[in-house]
Write a protein that holds these residues in place. Structure first.
Motif, PDB file in Angstrom:
ATOM      1  N   ASN A 177       0.821  -1.213   0.000  1.00 50.20           N
ATOM      2  CA  ASN A 177       0.000   0.000   0.000  1.00 50.20           C
ATOM      3  C   ASN A 177       0.855   1.263   0.000  1.00 50.20           C
ATOM      4  N   ILE A 178       1.933   1.255   0.771  1.00 54.90           N
ATOM      5  CA  ILE A 178       2.818   2.424   0.815  1.00 54.90           C
ATOM      6  C   ILE A 178       3.498   2.646  -0.533  1.00 54.90           C
ATOM      7  N   PHE A 179       3.902   1.561  -1.195  1.00 50.19           N
ATOM      8  CA  PHE A 179       4.698   1.644  -2.419  1.00 50.19           C
ATOM      9  C   PHE A 179       3.835   1.750  -3.675  1.00 50.19           C
ATOM     10  N   GLY A 180       2.526   1.750  -3.517  1.00 52.92           N
ATOM     11  CA  GLY A 180       1.634   1.770  -4.669  1.00 52.92           C
ATOM     12  C   GLY A 180       1.152   3.157  -5.032  1.00 52.92           C
ATOM     13  N   GLY A 183      -0.137   5.371  -2.361  1.00 49.86           N
ATOM     14  CA  GLY A 183       0.834   5.769  -1.357  1.00 49.86           C
ATOM     15  C   GLY A 183       1.818   6.789  -1.896  1.00 49.86           C
ATOM     16  N   ILE A 184       3.099   6.427  -1.908  1.00 48.71           N
ATOM     17  CA  ILE A 184       4.143   7.370  -2.332  1.00 48.71           C
ATOM     18  C   ILE A 184       3.899   7.890  -3.743  1.00 48.71           C
ATOM     19  N   TRP A 185       3.445   7.018  -4.655  1.00 44.74           N
ATOM     20  CA  TRP A 185       3.238   7.435  -6.050  1.00 44.74           C
ATOM     21  C   TRP A 185       1.816   7.931  -6.292  1.00 44.74           C
ATOM     22  N   GLY A 186       1.153   8.381  -5.243  1.00 41.30           N
ATOM     23  CA  GLY A 186      -0.245   8.798  -5.342  1.00 41.30           C
ATOM     24  C   GLY A 186      -0.437  10.211  -5.858  1.00 41.30           C
ATOM     25  N   SER A 187      -1.644  10.726  -5.660  1.00 43.43           N
ATOM     26  CA  SER A 187      -2.035  12.019  -6.241  1.00 43.43           C
ATOM     27  C   SER A 187      -1.251  13.192  -5.666  1.00 43.43           C
ATOM     28  N   ALA A 188      -0.800  13.080  -4.409  1.00 48.49           N
ATOM     29  CA  ALA A 188      -0.066  14.194  -3.797  1.00 48.49           C
ATOM     30  C   ALA A 188       1.257  14.425  -4.520  1.00 48.49           C
ATOM     31  N   LEU A 189       2.037  13.357  -4.705  1.00 47.12           N
ATOM     32  CA  LEU A 189       3.307  13.486  -5.424  1.00 47.12           C
ATOM     33  C   LEU A 189       3.057  13.845  -6.891  1.00 47.12           C
ATOM     34  N   ALA A 190       1.990  13.319  -7.469  1.00 51.31           N
ATOM     35  CA  ALA A 190       1.652  13.646  -8.857  1.00 51.31           C
ATOM     36  C   ALA A 190       1.385  15.140  -9.021  1.00 51.31           C
ATOM     37  N   THR A 191       0.669  15.740  -8.070  1.00 53.69           N
ATOM     38  CA  THR A 191       0.399  17.182  -8.123  1.00 53.69           C
ATOM     39  C   THR A 191       1.679  17.982  -7.981  1.00 53.69           C
ATOM     40  N   SER A 192       2.559  17.518  -7.094  1.00 53.83           N
ATOM     41  CA  SER A 192       3.865  18.175  -6.948  1.00 53.83           C
ATOM     42  C   SER A 192       4.635  18.141  -8.260  1.00 53.83           C
ATOM     43  N   CYS A 193       4.602  17.001  -8.930  1.00 49.69           N
ATOM     44  CA  CYS A 193       5.348  16.818 -10.175  1.00 49.69           C
ATOM     45  C   CYS A 193       4.736  17.604 -11.337  1.00 49.69           C
ATOM     46  N   ASN A 194       3.423  17.541 -11.472  1.00 48.12           N
ATOM     47  CA  ASN A 194       2.757  18.084 -12.661  1.00 48.12           C
ATOM     48  C   ASN A 194       2.427  19.570 -12.569  1.00 48.12           C
ATOM     49  N   ALA A 421       7.409  16.372   1.434  1.00 46.51           N
ATOM     50  CA  ALA A 421       6.148  16.428   2.190  1.00 46.51           C
ATOM     51  C   ALA A 421       5.050  15.626   1.500  1.00 46.51           C
ATOM     52  N   THR A 422       4.929  15.771   0.180  1.00 42.58           N
ATOM     53  CA  THR A 422       3.871  15.042  -0.538  1.00 42.58           C
ATOM     54  C   THR A 422       4.154  13.541  -0.563  1.00 42.58           C
ATOM     55  N   ALA A 423       5.437  13.167  -0.639  1.00 44.24           N
ATOM     56  CA  ALA A 423       5.780  11.735  -0.637  1.00 44.24           C
ATOM     57  C   ALA A 423       5.405  11.090   0.694  1.00 44.24           C
ATOM     58  N   ILE A 424       5.753  11.731   1.808  1.00 39.25           N
ATOM     59  CA  ILE A 424       5.440  11.118   3.100  1.00 39.25           C
ATOM     60  C   ILE A 424       3.945  11.211   3.396  1.00 39.25           C
ATOM     61  N   CYS A 425       3.284  12.234   2.867  1.00 37.91           N
ATOM     62  CA  CYS A 425       1.821  12.286   3.011  1.00 37.91           C
ATOM     63  C   CYS A 425       1.173  11.122   2.273  1.00 37.91           C
ATOM     64  N   GLY A 426       1.796  10.691   1.175  1.00 40.96           N
ATOM     65  CA  GLY A 426       1.303   9.509   0.482  1.00 40.96           C
ATOM     66  C   GLY A 426       1.328   8.288   1.389  1.00 40.96           C
ATOM     67  N   ILE A 427       2.370   8.166   2.205  1.00 43.06           N
ATOM     68  CA  ILE A 427       2.448   7.054   3.169  1.00 43.06           C
ATOM     69  C   ILE A 427       1.293   7.141   4.164  1.00 43.06           C
ATOM     70  N   ILE A 428       1.073   8.336   4.705  1.00 47.45           N
ATOM     71  CA  ILE A 428       0.013   8.522   5.709  1.00 47.45           C
ATOM     72  C   ILE A 428      -1.363   8.247   5.110  1.00 47.45           C
ATOM     73  N   ILE A 429      -1.597   8.776   3.905  1.00 41.72           N
ATOM     74  CA  ILE A 429      -2.902   8.587   3.252  1.00 41.72           C
ATOM     75  C   ILE A 429      -3.145   7.107   2.961  1.00 41.72           C
TER      76      ILE A 429
END
Length: 651
Positions: A177-180, A183-194, A421-429
């Motif tokens: 779940n964390i690595f999917g 999790g880390i590759w979720g919408s939070a990191l995607a928003t940071s990237c895009n 911040a967005t990567a670790i928030c992916g873990i929490i989410i």
């Protein structure tokens, strides 16, 4: 030895090599991030599977976190191999994680959704450790501790009795779940990237183009001669710079270094000077067009165009800053403070001419987002392109290759905090989703709100403020929206209103004691006790604690409806009355309206303030009439009794 040793025993050659490596990494990162939006012959320069770009974005963020910062979160150069070896090991681990995902991202996603293999578990665990370590460096202890607690909850929840317990999950299930993509590759990191990265880059381009100096001169020209000019300069300059940087603390440090000493020189109280800067800088996250990173995350979470969010945020932001401006004016009246010496104030027209190269790109950004409806990434790229062109025509300060490299380097490194911040928030989410804790918390709010929406709103406010005290605004908003937004929506709050409510309180936690990071930063500059500055900041920024409740109970504050003559009237009245509402609020807080006011007068102004934001047309118009009956005579009487003071037009 031929090399002279610098402070810390590191040779200049080693430090220069380190800087070159960081610069090359930053340029490569920017090329990848921008190249995917630029097409040649109908094909993007960078044409990669989206997960590969996310992995690279993550990798660069982790590398900058480990190589550029020490374990107290302070920027540092090359400190030698002996001191850097833990960072080098973690950097190698970050590269390994990114490469593992990039080798075959499609197969990687398929495996995680069906049956993960042993390598997936190993690299997932490695990514978890790397992410938590990077967040510890950049965001402090709060986020990593929270992530560890939620991971522990996933393992130990079966031992918790009652509704907040669960059946427990295996190590493999937690890591998957964390690595999917939840999790880390979720919408939070995607928003940071895009999205967020491009706006950070835009801010970096503005900074190397002289935005700090130009906007400071512009604010001095506009407000320097006014009553209490230095404090009003702080409000204007912080509003302008804050809307570009989106970081309250960064804004305090940059603009506060100039405005706070200037206010103290004009005899403002130390704690008041620090509080004005803290509140003004915090509001930059709330002011369109470039709000804080959380605003972009809101657009992603709600599927509402960012331009619509900017328009919705306009009236609350105007209320916020007009109230601060009025509070400063009242304080100046009470202390009989004047403006700056005219010889210290630059002429407005030359400053406007100089600022054109910066104001034009910002205007393009506003038009692209709010008028033409372009995507956020496209709008940011257009604005950067216009800025570079405008700066190339500036004879006095042309845009050079060196400035281009510095802007790209600054933007890439500046994105590090958001990436971690967005990567670790992916873990929490991912843990909130897997364990169902977010749903359980939402159910609790709904059960409370069934008897009183206000109780649910107060609890939501408390959660946001507590989160915001220890977390970056973006992280606080992500976690709050994951657990609370659904509950508020089910209680009848509009989607935009629910998320804006959480966004506001996540932002103003920066000035809310006991842990008010923006106030503490300002206290360090003004040399006043941090708690005094924090309490003064809450007093000055009290409107920020009231506005979210106003737009929950009067949703028209966030919307512009021109569908019928009545709705047009309602929109116009709401806009005017909300803007005016900031004045009576400041009078109530300060207990002063051209003279000390009595308790019953405060009560009248409080009633007027409530009436001005009341839903509909009739009550706000009556309240506006009552306010003018009090305000106009008092203003006229003051200037009649003080004919030697500056005229009303000058203030």
């Amino acid at each position: 030895m031929s090399d002279k040793v610098t402070t810390g025993g590191v040779s200049p050659r080693a430090d220069n090599i380190f800087k070159i490596i960081i610069t090359v990494l930053a340029l490569v990162m920017c090329f990848i991030q921008i190249g995917k939006y630029i097409s040649i012959g109908g094909k993007p320069i960078v044409n990669m599977y989206y997960l590969r770009i996310y992995a690279l974005h993550y990798m660069f963020g982790m590398l900058f976190a480990f190589l550029m910062y020490d374990w107290k979160g302070k920027a540092s150069g090359w400190t030698g191999l002996k001191k850097k070896w833990p960072d080098l090991i973690l950097s190698a681990a970050a590269i390994a994680v990114a490469v593992y995902v990039m080798i075959d991202p499609s197969s990687f996603q398929t495996r995680l959704s069906i049956t993960a293999n042993q390598n997936d578990i190993i690299f997932g665990a490695l990514a978890t450790v790397v992410t938590i370590a990077a967040a510890y460096k950049l965001s402090g202890k709060a986020l990593p501790i929270m992530a560890v607690i939620f991971i522990g909850y996933a393992f130990l929840g079966k031992y918790i009795p009652g509704g907040f317990g669960h059946r427990g999950y295996s190590l493999q299930r937690v890591i998957v779940n964390i690595f999917g993509d939840q999790g880390i590759w979720g919408s939070a990191l995607a928003t940071s990237c895009n999205i967020i990265f491009l706006f950070i880059l835009f801010g970096a381009f503005l900074e190397v183009s002289g935005a700090n100096e130009i906007f400071r001169d512009l604010s001095i020209s506009l407000a320097g001669a006014k009553r209490g000019g230095p404090a009003k300069i702080a409000v204007i300059s912080s509003a302008i710079m804050g809307t570009i940087s989106g970081s309250a603390i960064a804004n305090v440090v940059t603009t506060g270094a100039f405005t706070i000493p200037l206010m103290k020189k004009q005899k403002y109280r130390d704690e008041f000077a620090g509080a004005v800067e803290a509140v003004s800088s915090t509001g930059g996250q709330l002011m369109p067009p470039v709000m804080g990173a959380a605003a972009f995350l809101m657009a992603e979470a709600t599927a509402i165009p960012y331009g619509t969010i900017c328009l919705a945020a306009l009236v609350p932001a105007l209320m916020y800053y007009i109230c601060i401006f009025s509070t400063v004016d009242v304080e100046s009246l009470k202390a009989n403070l004047t403006g700056m010496d005219l010889k210290d104030i630059p002429k407005l027209l030359p400053v406007l001419k100089k600022s054109t190269k910066l104001l034009l790109p910002i205007a393009v950004l506003i038009l692209s987002l709010c008028v033409f409806g372009f995507s956020t990434s496209r709008s940011a790229l257009y604005s950067m392109a216009i800025l570079i062109v405008c700066c190339c025509f500036d004879k006095d300060d042309r845009f050079s290759l060196k400035k281009l490299v510095n802007a790209l380097r600054s933007g890439a490194i500046g994105s590090t905090t958001v990436i971690t911040a967005t990567a670790i928030c992916g873990i929490i989410i991912s843990m909130l989703t897997m364990t169902g804790l977010g749903v359980k918390f939402s159910s609790l709010l709904i059960s409370l709100g069934s008897s009183s929406l206000l109780i649910s709103l107060l609890l939501a406010m408390l959660v946001c403020i507590v989160l915001g005290m220890g977390l970056p605004t973006a992280a606080a908003y992500i976690i709050a929206s994951s657990t609370i937004a659904t509950a508020l929506i089910k209680l009848g709050v509009p989607v935009l209103g629910a998320h804006m409510f959480l966004f506001y309180f996540s932002s103003i936690a920066c000035i809310t004691p006991p842990v008010a990071l923006a106030s503490y930063a300002a206290a360090g500059i003004c040399k006043a006790p941090p708690m005094k500055v924090s309490m003064e900041a809450v007093k000055i920024g009290i409107v920020a604690f009231l506005v979210p409740y106003a737009f929950i109970y009067n949703p028209s504050i966030l919307t512009y409806d021109f569908s019928s003559p009545y709705m047009i009237l309602d929109t116009i009245v709401t806009f005017i009355c909300c803007v005016v509402d900031a004045l009576p609020i400041s009078y109530v807080v300060q207990g002063y309206h051209y003279r000390p006011i009595r308790l019953y007068e405060r009560a009248i102004f409080l009633a007027v303030a409530i009436g001005l934001i009341w839903p509909g047309v009739v009550v706000p118009l009556i309240s506006l009439a009552v306010f003018l009956l009090f305000w106009l005579p008092a203003r006229a009487r003051y200037y009649k009794e003080n004919p030697k003071l500056p005229t009303p037009a000058a203030n």
